[in-house]
Design a protein around this motif. Structure first.
Motif, PDB file in Angstrom:
ATOM      1  N   PHE A   1      -8.748   8.117   0.493  1.00  0.00           N
ATOM      2  CA  PHE A   1      -8.053   6.845   0.160  1.00  0.00           C
ATOM      3  C   PHE A   1      -8.909   6.321  -1.249  1.00  0.00           C
ATOM      4  O   PHE A   1      -9.927   6.678  -1.552  1.00  0.00           O
TER       5      PHE A   1
ATOM      6  N   VAL B   1      -3.925   7.788   0.883  1.00  0.00           N
ATOM      7  CA  VAL B   1      -3.617   6.268   0.724  1.00  0.00           C
ATOM      8  C   VAL B   1      -4.188   5.750  -0.380  1.00  0.00           C
ATOM      9  O   VAL B   1      -5.273   5.917  -0.692  1.00  0.00           O
TER      10      VAL B   1
ATOM     11  N   VAL C   1      -5.256  10.655   7.531  1.00  0.00           N
ATOM     12  CA  VAL C   1      -5.533  10.093   6.093  1.00  0.00           C
ATOM     13  C   VAL C   1      -7.054  10.933   5.639  1.00  0.00           C
ATOM     14  O   VAL C   1      -7.947  10.615   6.308  1.00  0.00           O
TER      15      VAL C   1
ATOM     16  N   ALA D   1      -9.320  -0.438   4.872  1.00  0.00           N
ATOM     17  CA  ALA D   1      -9.859   0.989   4.466  1.00  0.00           C
ATOM     18  C   ALA D   1     -10.695   1.615   5.628  1.00  0.00           C
ATOM     19  O   ALA D   1     -10.787   2.695   5.805  1.00  0.00           O
TER      20      ALA D   1
ATOM     21  N   SER E   1      -5.334  -0.604   0.678  1.00  0.00           N
ATOM     22  CA  SER E   1      -5.039  -0.682   2.152  1.00  0.00           C
ATOM     23  C   SER E   1      -4.640  -1.770   2.653  1.00  0.00           C
ATOM     24  O   SER E   1      -3.914  -1.743   3.811  1.00  0.00           O
TER      25      SER E   1
ATOM     26  N   LYS F   1     -13.485   8.141   0.607  1.00  0.00           N
ATOM     27  CA  LYS F   1     -12.874   6.952   0.251  1.00  0.00           C
ATOM     28  C   LYS F   1     -13.326   6.422  -1.400  1.00  0.00           C
ATOM     29  O   LYS F   1     -14.796   6.645  -1.557  1.00  0.00           O
TER      30      LYS F   1
ATOM     31  N   CYS G   1       0.811  -1.265  -0.064  1.00  0.00           N
ATOM     32  CA  CYS G   1      -0.086  -0.092  -0.036  1.00  0.00           C
ATOM     33  C   CYS G   1       0.880   1.358   0.181  1.00  0.00           C
ATOM     34  O   CYS G   1       2.166   1.102   0.285  1.00  0.00           O
TER      35      CYS G   1
END
Ligand SMILES: [Zn+2]
Ligand SMILES: [Zn+2]
Length: 234
Positions: free
Chosen positions: A68, A39, A65, A81, A42, A89, A28
């Motif tokens: 994502f 990120v 974070v 995640a 994950s 996300k 990751c």
């Protein structure tokens, strides 16, 4: 467990966790910009503590974070995640029916098939899974290919996790020459390679194993050449 955490570029980091059940590194990536961390993929939930430790080692936490993004919906790319409670996300909508992630409602299914998304250029490759996407991070010139083009189960280069990876490049070319990508999947794979070519990538970060530093355009061209020859033969 063996895990490696290091820089790809100044503010892009790779965490490669050895997964003995799969005999592969699962990777990751973190992009750190001032207070925000993005990120990409994950890892599995069982590897969550390595993510926490890696972030801690650069003075960050899972709360930092803010974004994502997943290259696709396999468990080793989305399961952890849930750690990023403050993040927005994203995953491609073609992955909606994938069953390998918990809490599907945590995701926004809004990635473009092709085009700009935040600091990235996205391209749906539709190879490996229907919603597999590659991301080119424009500011850092780093390319993220997920499992569309990866080194699953391959040993790392003798020069380390992040390296030119000559032997990895050659192994991929040989794999393609030897028919590693099936006739059925080859056209989509070649289309995906074409989407990599326009980018002036200085590193290629994949879902598993070695991170390639240096000329990626050339590597994509070599793969395309071999792949096209293979296609003609079939
Ligand atoms: Zn996958
Ligand atoms: Zn994977």
């Amino acid at each position: 467990m063996n895990c490696i955490f290091e820089n790809v570029t100044k503010n892009v980091f790779v965490l490669a966790v050895w997964d003995s059940s799969w005999n592969s590194y699962n990777n990751c990536y973190f992009i750190v910009e001032d207070h925000d961390v993005t990120v990409i993929d994950s890892g599995k939930l069982q590897h969550a503590k390595y993510i926490e430790e890696a972030l801690h080692s650069i003075g960050k936490s899972v709360e930092d974070v803010s974004l994502f993004i997943a290259t696709h919906g396999h468990e080793d790319h989305v399961q952890a995640a849930t750690l990023f409670t403050n993040a927005k996300k994203f995953i491609h909508h073609n992955e909606k029916d994938m069953i390998e992630y918990s809490e599907p409602e945590q995701f926004h299914y809004e990635l473009p098939d092709q085009g700009i998304f935040r600091d990235f250029e996205c391209h749906l490759v539709g190879c490996h899974t229907p919603g597999s996407v590659i991301f080119y991070h424009i500011p850092s010139k780093v390319l993220f290919t997920g499992d569309f083009l990866c080194f699953f189960g391959d040993p790392l280069s003798a020069d380390g996790l992040v390296s030119e990876g000559k032997e990895l490049r050659e192994a991929w070319l040989d794999y393609l020459k030897d028919g590693g990508v099936s006739k059925e999947h080859l056209p989509a794979f070649l289309e995906g390679l074409k989407s990599i070519q326009p980018f002036d990538s200085i590193a290629m970060c994949t879902g598993h194993g070695g991170v390639l530093a240096g000329d990626i355009k050339e590597f994509a061209s070599e793969l395309l050449k071999v792949g096209n020859e293979k296609r003609i033969q079939q």
